[in-house]
Design a protein around this motif. Structure first.
Motif: not given
Length: 181
Positions: A94, A166, A180
């Motif tokens: 991401y 994350w 995520i």
């Protein structure tokens, strides 16, 4: 004439460097640049708007990069880069607008190299795992490290591993840890 033990050591000494070159790592780093995919990997990228999940996007509900770029939405878009490794493991990175990786998710038959994926956050992750296992009396099983600067969830079993990682402070506006995946 070499004894069998000496011959075996000699063969191992020659084979080890060759096997190290054969291992293909996917170099990435949470908080840094996206991975350089191994030569046997396939890569695709999609531009997302906060609130759109990559799983639904893969089923055709995703905005194209051109339409996302022309959007007047106040929320910043981000990129999901999906890499399918030669062993079948899928890694999703991401990426924020500046190109830095703020989240990573994986699933597949083999566990990816978390040292590569977590980059400079790997020592913090291992310390968190050690503390969590000490608190529950050791053992194996799913791992959860939930800290203010790093969240990692990892689990599965032989042939079916999955996880997410994350950086809470780096999540773009409108994006949460549950995005995520």
């Amino acid at each position: 004439m070499l004894s069998r033990v000496c011959r075996a050591r000699f063969v191992m000494a020659l084979a080890l460097p060759c096997s190290l070159f054969a291992v293909q790592s996917a170099y990435a780093g949470l908080g840094g640049a996206p991975m350089t995919p191994p030569t046997d990997a396939s890569v695709s990228s999609r531009t997302m708007q906060p609130g759109a999940h990559p799983a639904t996007a893969a089923q055709g509900v995703m905005r194209s990069a051109s339409s996302a770029a022309s959007s007047t939405s106040a929320s910043a878009s981000y990129t999901v880069r999906e890499t399918t490794l030669g062993n079948g493991t899928v890694v999703r990175e991401y990426l924020a607008a500046d190109g830095s990786v703020f989240g990573i998710a994986w699933r597949g038959p083999q566990m990816p190299d978390l040292n590569d994926l977590l980059g400079s956050y790997f020592p913090q992750y291992t310390a968190g795992v050690t503390a969590a296992r000490a608190a529950r009396g050791g053992g194996h099983g799913p791992v959860a490290v939930d800290q203010s600067g790093l969240v990692v969830h990892s689990g599965g079993h032989m042939g079916a591993f999955n996880g997410q990682a994350w950086l809470p402070p780096a999540l773009p506006a409108g994006v949460s840890g549950s995005d995520i995946q």
